[in-house]
Design a protein around this motif. Sequence first.
Motif, short mmCIF file in Angstrom:
data_model
loop_
_atom_site.label_atom_id
_atom_site.label_comp_id
_atom_site.label_asym_id
_atom_site.label_seq_id
_atom_site.Cartn_x
_atom_site.Cartn_y
_atom_site.Cartn_z
N MET A 66 0.86 -1.18 0.00
CA MET A 66 0.00 0.00 0.00
C MET A 66 0.90 1.23 0.00
O MET A 66 1.85 1.30 0.79
CB MET A 66 -0.88 0.05 1.25
CG MET A 66 -1.56 -1.23 1.60
SD MET A 66 -2.81 -1.69 0.41
CE MET A 66 -3.78 -2.81 1.39
N ASP A 68 0.47 5.02 0.66
CA ASP A 68 -0.53 5.92 1.23
C ASP A 68 -0.17 7.39 1.04
O ASP A 68 0.99 7.79 1.20
CB ASP A 68 -0.67 5.65 2.73
CG ASP A 68 -1.23 4.26 3.03
OD1 ASP A 68 -1.96 3.73 2.18
OD2 ASP A 68 -0.94 3.74 4.12
N ASP A 100 -7.43 1.58 7.50
CA ASP A 100 -6.11 1.04 7.18
C ASP A 100 -5.71 -0.03 8.19
O ASP A 100 -5.23 -1.11 7.81
CB ASP A 100 -5.04 2.14 7.19
CG ASP A 100 -5.19 3.13 6.04
OD1 ASP A 100 -5.91 2.82 5.07
OD2 ASP A 100 -4.59 4.22 6.13
N ASN A 104 -5.09 -3.99 7.40
CA ASN A 104 -3.83 -4.66 7.76
C ASN A 104 -4.11 -5.91 8.58
O ASN A 104 -3.57 -6.98 8.30
CB ASN A 104 -2.94 -3.73 8.58
CG ASN A 104 -2.33 -2.61 7.78
OD1 ASN A 104 -2.46 -2.54 6.56
ND2 ASN A 104 -1.65 -1.71 8.47
N ARG A 116 3.38 -1.05 4.06
CA ARG A 116 2.80 0.28 3.83
C ARG A 116 3.91 1.31 3.72
O ARG A 116 4.85 1.31 4.51
CB ARG A 116 1.86 0.67 4.97
CG ARG A 116 0.52 0.01 4.84
CD ARG A 116 -0.54 0.67 5.73
NE ARG A 116 -1.80 -0.01 5.56
CZ ARG A 116 -2.75 0.36 4.71
NH1 ARG A 116 -2.60 1.42 3.97
NH2 ARG A 116 -3.86 -0.35 4.61
#
Length: 140
Positions: A66, A68, A100, A104, A116
């Motif tokens: 991810m 972000d 988030d 996870n 992340r």
Amino acid sequence: MSTAKPSSPSVSARMSRQASRDTKPEVAVRKLLHASGYRYRINERVPGMSRRTIDIAFTRAKVAVMIDGCFWHGCPVHATQPKSNAEWWRVKLERNMARDRETNEHLIREGWTVLRFWEHEAPQDVAARITAIVNPRGNP
């Protein structure tokens, strides 16, 4: 849950145009990975969760990447809190961060490794950290 709304129709319209996929940081990392011989899926649905996606998914290795945005996901270095309509924004951004964490936790329970990164991180560094996890021997 707050009942506050965006401060104006123009703010609401601007938010709806905000890129949520294929952002510049994501594309830069993907290009580096692809050039190194790695193959992956993009915007892959999170197994067992609706309306959630993995930016870069290595499905065989079960590695979810991810990338972000600093504003939207609460970067500890660059996050800001808007002053206009502050309560609405506070609730919205806190929900993003809670989502988030929930994503996870779900992926980890399903046997995935979750990586992340923040949009401000150098794409070369991100790609190197990803490849070290996806294939520790260094072969795509």
